[in-house]
Scaffold this active site. Structure first.
Site, PDB file in Angstrom:
ATOM      1  CD1 TRP A  47      59.566   8.756 121.926  1.00  0.00           C
ATOM      2  CD2 TRP A  47      57.772   8.049 123.065  1.00  0.00           C
ATOM      3  NE1 TRP A  47      58.991   9.845 122.548  1.00  0.00           N
ATOM      4  CE2 TRP A  47      57.903   9.447 123.245  1.00  0.00           C
ATOM      5  CE3 TRP A  47      56.716   7.389 123.693  1.00  0.00           C
ATOM      6  CZ2 TRP A  47      57.001  10.190 124.033  1.00  0.00           C
ATOM      7  CZ3 TRP A  47      55.827   8.119 124.476  1.00  0.00           C
ATOM      8  CH2 TRP A  47      55.970   9.503 124.642  1.00  0.00           C
ATOM      9  CG  ASP A  56      55.896   5.462 117.365  1.00  0.00           C
ATOM     10  OD1 ASP A  56      55.385   6.416 116.741  1.00  0.00           O
ATOM     11  OD2 ASP A  56      56.154   5.504 118.593  1.00  0.00           O
ATOM     12  CE  LYS A  65      55.766  13.973 119.738  1.00  0.00           C
ATOM     13  NZ  LYS A  65      55.554  12.645 120.295  1.00  0.00           N
TER      14      LYS A  65
HETATM   15  C1  PLP Z   1      55.302  11.689 121.137  1.00  0.00           C
HETATM   16  C2  PLP Z   1      55.560  10.281 120.787  1.00  0.00           C
HETATM   17  C3  PLP Z   1      54.706   9.247 121.204  1.00  0.00           C
HETATM   18  C4  PLP Z   1      53.537   9.464 122.132  1.00  0.00           C
HETATM   19  O1  PLP Z   1      52.510  10.103 121.472  1.00  0.00           O
HETATM   20  P1  PLP Z   1      51.122  10.420 122.219  1.00  0.00           P
HETATM   21  O2  PLP Z   1      50.287  10.852 121.071  1.00  0.00           O
HETATM   22  O3  PLP Z   1      51.400  11.484 123.223  1.00  0.00           O
HETATM   23  O4  PLP Z   1      50.633   9.175 122.855  1.00  0.00           O
HETATM   24  C5  PLP Z   1      55.002   7.971 120.789  1.00  0.00           C
HETATM   25  N1  PLP Z   1      56.054   7.703 120.003  1.00  0.00           N
HETATM   26  C6  PLP Z   1      56.900   8.676 119.588  1.00  0.00           C
HETATM   27  C7  PLP Z   1      58.059   8.323 118.714  1.00  0.00           C
HETATM   28  C8  PLP Z   1      56.674   9.989 119.968  1.00  0.00           C
HETATM   29  O5  PLP Z   1      57.506  10.957 119.555  1.00  0.00           O
END
Ligand code: PLP
Length: 361
Positions: A103, A173, A197
Protein backbone atom coordinates in the site's frame (compact mmCIF):
# COMPACT_ATOMS: atom_id res chain seq x y z
CA UNK A 1 -31.62 -17.36 9.87
CA UNK A 2 -28.78 -19.60 8.72
CA UNK A 3 -25.49 -19.48 10.55
CA UNK A 4 -23.13 -16.52 9.96
CA UNK A 5 -19.91 -17.34 8.11
CA UNK A 6 -16.54 -17.30 9.83
CA UNK A 7 -15.59 -14.18 7.94
CA UNK A 8 -11.86 -13.41 7.56
CA UNK A 9 -12.24 -11.17 4.52
CA UNK A 10 -9.60 -8.46 4.09
CA UNK A 11 -12.05 -5.78 2.94
CA UNK A 12 -14.90 -5.26 2.63
CA UNK A 13 -14.82 -7.20 5.85
CA UNK A 14 -16.91 -8.40 8.76
CA UNK A 15 -19.19 -5.89 10.45
CA UNK A 16 -20.46 -6.37 13.99
CA UNK A 17 -23.63 -8.49 13.94
CA UNK A 18 -25.22 -6.13 16.49
CA UNK A 19 -24.68 -3.22 14.09
CA UNK A 20 -26.14 -5.08 11.13
CA UNK A 21 -29.19 -6.03 13.18
CA UNK A 22 -29.76 -2.48 14.38
CA UNK A 23 -29.42 -1.18 10.85
CA UNK A 24 -31.88 -3.85 9.72
CA UNK A 25 -34.39 -2.80 12.37
CA UNK A 26 -34.21 0.82 11.12
CA UNK A 27 -33.84 -0.02 7.47
CA UNK A 28 -37.24 0.98 6.09
CA UNK A 29 -38.32 3.43 8.76
CA UNK A 30 -35.60 5.46 10.41
CA UNK A 31 -36.64 7.15 13.66
CA UNK A 32 -40.33 7.16 12.72
CA UNK A 33 -39.78 9.26 9.63
CA UNK A 34 -41.44 6.67 7.38
CA UNK A 35 -38.24 6.56 5.30
CA UNK A 36 -34.91 4.82 5.18
CA UNK A 37 -31.92 7.01 6.00
CA UNK A 38 -30.98 6.37 2.35
CA UNK A 39 -34.13 8.06 1.10
CA UNK A 40 -33.68 11.34 2.96
CA UNK A 41 -32.25 14.64 1.92
CA UNK A 42 -28.71 15.12 3.09
CA UNK A 43 -29.72 18.71 3.85
CA UNK A 44 -32.41 17.71 6.34
CA UNK A 45 -32.00 17.78 10.14
CA UNK A 46 -32.44 14.01 10.56
CA UNK A 47 -29.53 13.06 8.33
CA UNK A 48 -27.39 15.97 9.47
CA UNK A 49 -27.70 14.84 13.08
CA UNK A 50 -26.30 11.43 12.13
CA UNK A 51 -23.52 13.03 10.09
CA UNK A 52 -22.43 15.33 12.93
CA UNK A 53 -22.78 12.60 15.53
CA UNK A 54 -20.42 10.32 13.58
CA UNK A 55 -17.80 13.08 13.46
CA UNK A 56 -18.15 13.87 17.17
CA UNK A 57 -18.08 10.22 18.19
CA UNK A 58 -14.93 9.59 16.20
CA UNK A 59 -13.09 12.52 17.79
CA UNK A 60 -14.35 11.52 21.21
CA UNK A 61 -13.03 7.95 20.75
CA UNK A 62 -9.67 9.51 19.88
CA UNK A 63 -9.65 11.55 23.08
CA UNK A 64 -11.21 14.73 21.65
CA UNK A 65 -8.01 16.50 20.66
CA UNK A 66 -8.60 20.11 19.69
CA UNK A 67 -7.95 21.50 16.23
CA UNK A 68 -8.85 18.36 14.29
CA UNK A 69 -11.75 17.91 11.87
CA UNK A 70 -13.36 14.80 10.43
CA UNK A 71 -14.03 14.79 6.69
CA UNK A 72 -16.01 12.21 4.71
CA UNK A 73 -14.73 11.78 1.16
CA UNK A 74 -15.63 9.32 -1.59
CA UNK A 75 -13.15 7.45 -3.75
CA UNK A 76 -11.66 5.29 -0.99
CA UNK A 77 -8.21 5.50 0.48
CA UNK A 78 -6.85 5.29 -3.06
CA UNK A 79 -8.17 8.75 -3.90
CA UNK A 80 -6.41 10.04 -0.77
CA UNK A 81 -3.13 8.76 -2.25
CA UNK A 82 -3.59 11.47 -4.91
CA UNK A 83 -5.30 14.18 -2.85
CA UNK A 84 -2.50 14.25 -0.27
CA UNK A 85 0.23 15.35 -2.70
CA UNK A 86 -2.18 17.52 -4.67
CA UNK A 87 -3.09 19.48 -1.55
CA UNK A 88 0.09 19.36 0.52
CA UNK A 89 3.05 19.05 -1.84
CA UNK A 90 4.09 22.56 -2.82
CA UNK A 91 6.63 23.92 -5.30
CA UNK A 92 10.20 23.25 -4.20
CA UNK A 93 9.06 20.65 -1.65
CA UNK A 94 9.52 16.90 -1.48
CA UNK A 95 6.98 14.32 -0.35
CA UNK A 96 8.55 11.73 1.95
CA UNK A 97 7.33 8.15 2.15
CA UNK A 98 8.07 5.16 4.34
CA UNK A 99 8.17 2.18 2.02
CA UNK A 100 6.72 -0.62 4.13
CA UNK A 101 4.65 -2.68 1.71
CA UNK A 102 2.21 -2.87 -1.18
CA UNK A 103 0.00 0.00 0.00
CA UNK A 104 2.90 2.37 0.68
CA UNK A 105 4.05 1.52 -2.83
CA UNK A 106 0.71 2.52 -4.30
CA UNK A 107 0.67 5.73 -2.29
CA UNK A 108 4.09 6.93 -3.48
CA UNK A 109 3.21 6.10 -7.09
CA UNK A 110 0.41 8.64 -7.00
CA UNK A 111 2.66 11.26 -5.40
CA UNK A 112 5.21 10.77 -8.19
CA UNK A 113 2.56 11.90 -10.65
CA UNK A 114 2.25 15.16 -8.74
CA UNK A 115 5.78 16.14 -7.70
CA UNK A 116 9.09 15.25 -6.07
CA UNK A 117 9.20 12.25 -3.76
CA UNK A 118 11.76 10.70 -1.43
CA UNK A 119 11.89 7.27 0.22
CA UNK A 120 12.77 8.10 3.81
CA UNK A 121 12.99 4.44 4.84
CA UNK A 122 12.31 1.18 3.09
CA UNK A 123 12.12 -2.54 3.75
CA UNK A 124 11.68 -3.41 0.10
CA UNK A 125 14.90 -5.44 0.19
CA UNK A 126 13.25 -7.89 2.56
CA UNK A 127 10.29 -8.09 0.15
CA UNK A 128 8.44 -6.19 2.87
CA UNK A 129 8.56 -9.18 5.18
CA UNK A 130 9.91 -6.83 7.86
CA UNK A 131 9.31 -3.17 8.64
CA UNK A 132 11.94 -0.48 8.11
CA UNK A 133 13.58 0.79 11.29
CA UNK A 134 12.27 4.33 11.55
CA UNK A 135 15.16 5.33 13.81
CA UNK A 136 17.37 5.20 10.70
CA UNK A 137 14.94 7.25 8.67
CA UNK A 138 16.34 10.09 6.57
CA UNK A 139 13.96 12.86 5.65
CA UNK A 140 14.74 15.01 2.63
CA UNK A 141 15.28 18.75 2.75
CA UNK A 142 12.09 20.80 2.35
CA UNK A 143 9.91 17.84 3.32
CA UNK A 144 6.25 18.64 2.70
CA UNK A 145 5.18 15.69 4.85
CA UNK A 146 6.07 12.14 5.79
CA UNK A 147 3.59 9.48 4.72
CA UNK A 148 3.35 6.27 6.70
CA UNK A 149 1.17 3.17 6.34
CA UNK A 150 0.39 1.97 9.87
CA UNK A 151 -0.71 -1.52 8.83
CA UNK A 152 0.26 -3.25 5.60
CA UNK A 153 -2.85 -5.27 4.84
CA UNK A 154 -1.33 -7.49 2.15
CA UNK A 155 1.97 -8.44 3.80
CA UNK A 156 0.57 -8.51 7.35
CA UNK A 157 2.86 -6.03 9.12
CA UNK A 158 1.97 -3.28 11.57
CA UNK A 159 3.97 -0.46 13.12
CA UNK A 160 3.78 -0.62 16.92
CA UNK A 161 5.16 2.89 17.36
CA UNK A 162 5.06 6.05 15.31
CA UNK A 163 7.99 8.36 14.61
CA UNK A 164 8.42 11.86 15.95
CA UNK A 165 8.81 13.95 12.81
CA UNK A 166 9.18 17.30 14.56
CA UNK A 167 7.87 20.09 12.38
CA UNK A 168 7.33 17.83 9.35
CA UNK A 169 3.64 16.85 9.16
CA UNK A 170 3.08 13.13 9.65
CA UNK A 171 0.30 11.68 7.50
CA UNK A 172 -0.83 8.12 8.02
CA UNK A 173 -2.84 5.64 6.00
CA UNK A 174 -4.66 3.73 8.75
CA UNK A 175 -7.12 2.00 6.44
CA UNK A 176 -6.63 -1.44 7.91
CA UNK A 177 -6.09 -0.69 11.59
CA UNK A 178 -7.87 2.54 12.46
CA UNK A 179 -9.65 2.30 15.83
CA UNK A 180 -8.15 -1.12 16.51
CA UNK A 181 -5.93 0.29 19.28
CA UNK A 182 -5.34 3.59 21.06
CA UNK A 183 -2.95 6.09 19.46
CA UNK A 184 -2.05 9.71 20.05
CA UNK A 185 -3.65 11.72 17.28
CA UNK A 186 -1.54 14.74 18.27
CA UNK A 187 1.46 13.07 16.61
CA UNK A 188 -0.29 13.26 13.25
CA UNK A 189 -1.20 16.07 10.91
CA UNK A 190 -3.66 13.75 9.21
CA UNK A 191 -4.83 10.16 9.35
CA UNK A 192 -7.18 8.56 6.87
CA UNK A 193 -8.87 5.26 6.17
CA UNK A 194 -11.16 3.65 3.67
CA UNK A 195 -14.10 2.59 5.84
CA UNK A 196 -14.50 -0.98 4.64
CA UNK A 197 -12.05 -2.64 7.03
CA UNK A 198 -12.61 -1.34 10.53
CA UNK A 199 -15.24 1.38 10.22
CA UNK A 200 -18.19 0.40 8.09
CA UNK A 201 -19.14 -0.35 4.50
CA UNK A 202 -17.15 0.65 1.42
CA UNK A 203 -17.87 3.93 -0.33
CA UNK A 204 -16.46 6.43 2.13
CA UNK A 205 -13.02 7.39 3.32
CA UNK A 206 -12.65 9.04 6.70
CA UNK A 207 -10.05 11.81 6.96
CA UNK A 208 -9.08 13.26 10.34
CA UNK A 209 -6.98 16.33 9.73
CA UNK A 210 -5.47 19.16 11.71
CA UNK A 211 -7.31 22.22 10.52
CA UNK A 212 -4.19 24.34 10.05
CA UNK A 213 -2.97 21.91 7.36
CA UNK A 214 -5.72 23.02 5.03
CA UNK A 215 -5.17 26.05 2.89
CA UNK A 216 -7.19 27.37 0.04
CA UNK A 217 -5.97 25.49 -3.01
CA UNK A 218 -8.14 27.07 -5.68
CA UNK A 219 -6.03 25.66 -8.50
CA UNK A 220 -7.40 22.19 -7.77
CA UNK A 221 -10.74 20.79 -8.94
CA UNK A 222 -13.36 21.48 -6.29
CA UNK A 223 -13.91 17.87 -5.25
CA UNK A 224 -10.18 17.25 -4.85
CA UNK A 225 -9.61 20.13 -2.40
CA UNK A 226 -9.71 19.38 1.32
CA UNK A 227 -10.85 22.97 1.76
CA UNK A 228 -14.15 22.12 0.03
CA UNK A 229 -14.92 19.42 2.58
CA UNK A 230 -13.77 21.51 5.53
CA UNK A 231 -15.72 24.61 4.56
CA UNK A 232 -18.92 22.65 3.91
CA UNK A 233 -18.79 20.07 6.70
CA UNK A 234 -18.37 17.38 3.99
CA UNK A 235 -21.76 18.41 2.58
CA UNK A 236 -20.68 20.35 -0.50
CA UNK A 237 -22.27 17.63 -2.60
CA UNK A 238 -24.24 14.53 -1.69
CA UNK A 239 -22.26 12.50 0.84
CA UNK A 240 -22.37 8.68 1.01
CA UNK A 241 -25.08 9.01 3.62
CA UNK A 242 -25.83 5.35 4.28
CA UNK A 243 -22.16 4.57 4.76
CA UNK A 244 -21.78 7.44 7.21
CA UNK A 245 -24.84 6.23 9.13
CA UNK A 246 -23.23 2.78 9.34
CA UNK A 247 -19.96 4.27 10.56
CA UNK A 248 -21.86 6.03 13.35
CA UNK A 249 -23.38 2.69 14.37
CA UNK A 250 -19.97 0.98 14.33
CA UNK A 251 -18.56 3.81 16.48
CA UNK A 252 -21.38 3.28 19.01
CA UNK A 253 -20.46 -0.41 19.09
CA UNK A 254 -16.79 0.44 19.76
CA UNK A 255 -17.90 2.66 22.66
CA UNK A 256 -19.93 -0.24 24.05
CA UNK A 257 -16.85 -2.48 23.84
CA UNK A 258 -14.89 -0.13 26.07
CA UNK A 259 -13.49 2.21 23.43
CA UNK A 260 -10.07 1.74 21.88
CA UNK A 261 -8.60 0.04 24.97
CA UNK A 262 -11.46 -2.42 24.95
CA UNK A 263 -11.16 -3.34 21.27
CA UNK A 264 -7.39 -3.54 21.51
CA UNK A 265 -7.69 -6.15 24.27
CA UNK A 266 -10.14 -8.14 22.12
CA UNK A 267 -7.88 -7.85 19.08
CA UNK A 268 -4.76 -8.98 20.94
CA UNK A 269 -6.60 -12.01 22.25
CA UNK A 270 -7.80 -13.03 18.78
CA UNK A 271 -4.48 -12.44 17.04
CA UNK A 272 -2.54 -14.07 19.87
CA UNK A 273 -4.63 -17.20 19.58
CA UNK A 274 -3.95 -17.57 15.85
CA UNK A 275 -0.24 -16.67 16.02
CA UNK A 276 0.15 -19.22 18.83
CA UNK A 277 -1.39 -21.87 16.62
CA UNK A 278 1.10 -20.98 13.87
CA UNK A 279 4.10 -20.92 16.23
CA UNK A 280 3.18 -24.20 17.92
CA UNK A 281 2.61 -26.18 14.75
CA UNK A 282 6.15 -27.64 14.52
CA UNK A 283 6.70 -25.72 11.32
CA UNK A 284 3.55 -26.97 9.58
CA UNK A 285 2.34 -23.35 9.45
CA UNK A 286 4.91 -20.59 8.96
CA UNK A 287 4.27 -16.93 9.64
CA UNK A 288 5.27 -14.80 6.63
CA UNK A 289 6.72 -11.77 8.37
CA UNK A 290 9.26 -10.98 11.12
CA UNK A 291 7.73 -11.68 14.51
CA UNK A 292 8.25 -8.06 15.73
CA UNK A 293 6.46 -6.69 12.69
CA UNK A 294 3.39 -8.92 12.94
CA UNK A 295 0.03 -7.29 12.50
CA UNK A 296 -2.87 -7.86 14.88
CA UNK A 297 -5.22 -7.24 11.97
CA UNK A 298 -3.92 -9.31 9.05
CA UNK A 299 -2.25 -12.59 9.88
CA UNK A 300 -0.28 -13.99 6.95
CA UNK A 301 1.07 -17.51 6.90
CA UNK A 302 2.19 -20.27 4.58
CA UNK A 303 2.18 -24.03 4.29
CA UNK A 304 4.91 -26.29 2.87
CA UNK A 305 3.76 -25.79 -0.72
CA UNK A 306 1.11 -24.13 -2.84
CA UNK A 307 -0.70 -27.40 -3.38
CA UNK A 308 -1.32 -27.72 0.33
CA UNK A 309 -2.34 -24.08 0.58
CA UNK A 310 -4.96 -24.62 -2.11
CA UNK A 311 -6.21 -27.62 -0.21
CA UNK A 312 -6.38 -25.53 2.98
CA UNK A 313 -8.49 -22.88 1.26
CA UNK A 314 -10.79 -25.51 -0.24
CA UNK A 315 -11.37 -27.41 2.98
CA UNK A 316 -11.75 -24.18 4.98
CA UNK A 317 -14.49 -23.02 2.63
CA UNK A 318 -16.31 -26.32 3.04
CA UNK A 319 -16.10 -25.83 6.80
CA UNK A 320 -17.74 -22.37 6.64
CA UNK A 321 -14.66 -20.12 6.56
CA UNK A 322 -14.43 -17.20 4.16
CA UNK A 323 -11.50 -15.08 2.97
CA UNK A 324 -8.46 -17.12 4.01
CA UNK A 325 -6.71 -17.00 0.66
CA UNK A 326 -3.74 -14.61 0.64
CA UNK A 327 -3.73 -11.55 -1.62
CA UNK A 328 -3.17 -12.50 -5.24
CA UNK A 329 0.08 -10.50 -5.36
CA UNK A 330 1.81 -12.46 -2.57
CA UNK A 331 -0.01 -15.80 -2.36
CA UNK A 332 -0.11 -17.87 0.83
CA UNK A 333 -2.86 -17.54 3.38
CA UNK A 334 -4.23 -14.59 5.30
CA UNK A 335 -6.71 -14.26 8.12
CA UNK A 336 -7.95 -10.70 8.57
CA UNK A 337 -9.16 -10.27 12.12
CA UNK A 338 -10.50 -6.74 12.24
CA UNK A 339 -12.41 -5.35 15.22
CA UNK A 340 -15.70 -6.95 14.22
CA UNK A 341 -14.42 -10.51 13.82
CA UNK A 342 -15.72 -12.37 16.89
CA UNK A 343 -13.41 -14.32 19.18
CA UNK A 344 -15.44 -17.42 18.35
CA UNK A 345 -14.33 -17.13 14.70
CA UNK A 346 -10.67 -17.08 15.77
CA UNK A 347 -11.28 -20.09 18.00
CA UNK A 348 -12.99 -21.97 15.19
CA UNK A 349 -10.11 -21.16 12.85
CA UNK A 350 -7.53 -22.47 15.30
CA UNK A 351 -9.49 -25.71 15.72
CA UNK A 352 -9.72 -26.03 11.96
CA UNK A 353 -5.96 -25.41 11.59
CA UNK A 354 -5.17 -28.12 14.12
CA UNK A 355 -7.51 -30.58 12.44
CA UNK A 356 -6.10 -29.78 9.00
CA UNK A 357 -2.60 -30.30 10.31
CA UNK A 358 -3.33 -33.70 11.74
CA UNK A 359 -5.08 -34.74 8.52
CA UNK A 360 -2.20 -33.63 6.29
CA UNK A 361 1.03 -34.22 8.19
C1 PLP B 1 -7.57 -1.38 1.51
C2 PLP B 1 -6.47 -0.40 1.66
C3 PLP B 1 -6.36 0.72 0.83
C4 PLP B 1 -7.25 0.96 -0.36
O1 PLP B 1 -8.51 1.35 0.05
P1 PLP B 1 -9.65 1.71 -1.02
O2 PLP B 1 -10.68 2.29 -0.12
O3 PLP B 1 -10.05 0.44 -1.68
O4 PLP B 1 -9.10 2.69 -1.98
C5 PLP B 1 -5.33 1.60 1.08
N1 PLP B 1 -4.47 1.41 2.09
C6 PLP B 1 -4.55 0.34 2.91
C7 PLP B 1 -3.56 0.18 4.02
C8 PLP B 1 -5.55 -0.60 2.72
O5 PLP B 1 -5.64 -1.66 3.53
Amino acid sequence: MSKRAYNFNAGPAALPLEVLERAQAEFVNYGNTGMSIMEMSHRGPVYEAVHNEAQERLLSLLGSPSGYKVLFIQGGASTQFAMIPMNFLGQGQTANYVMSGSWADKAIKEAKLIGETHEAASSKESKYMSLPDLKDMKLSDHAAYLHLTSNETIEGTQFKEFPDTGSVPLICDMSSDILSRPFDLNQFAMVYAGAQKNLGPSGVAVVIVREDMITDSKHLPTMLRYQTYLANNSLYNTPPSFGIYMINEVLKWIEEKGGLQGVQAMNRKKAGLIYDAIDHSDGFYRGCVNAEARSDMNITFRLANEELEKQFVKESEQAGFVGLKGHRSVGGLRASVYNAVPYESAQALVEFMQQFKSNHS
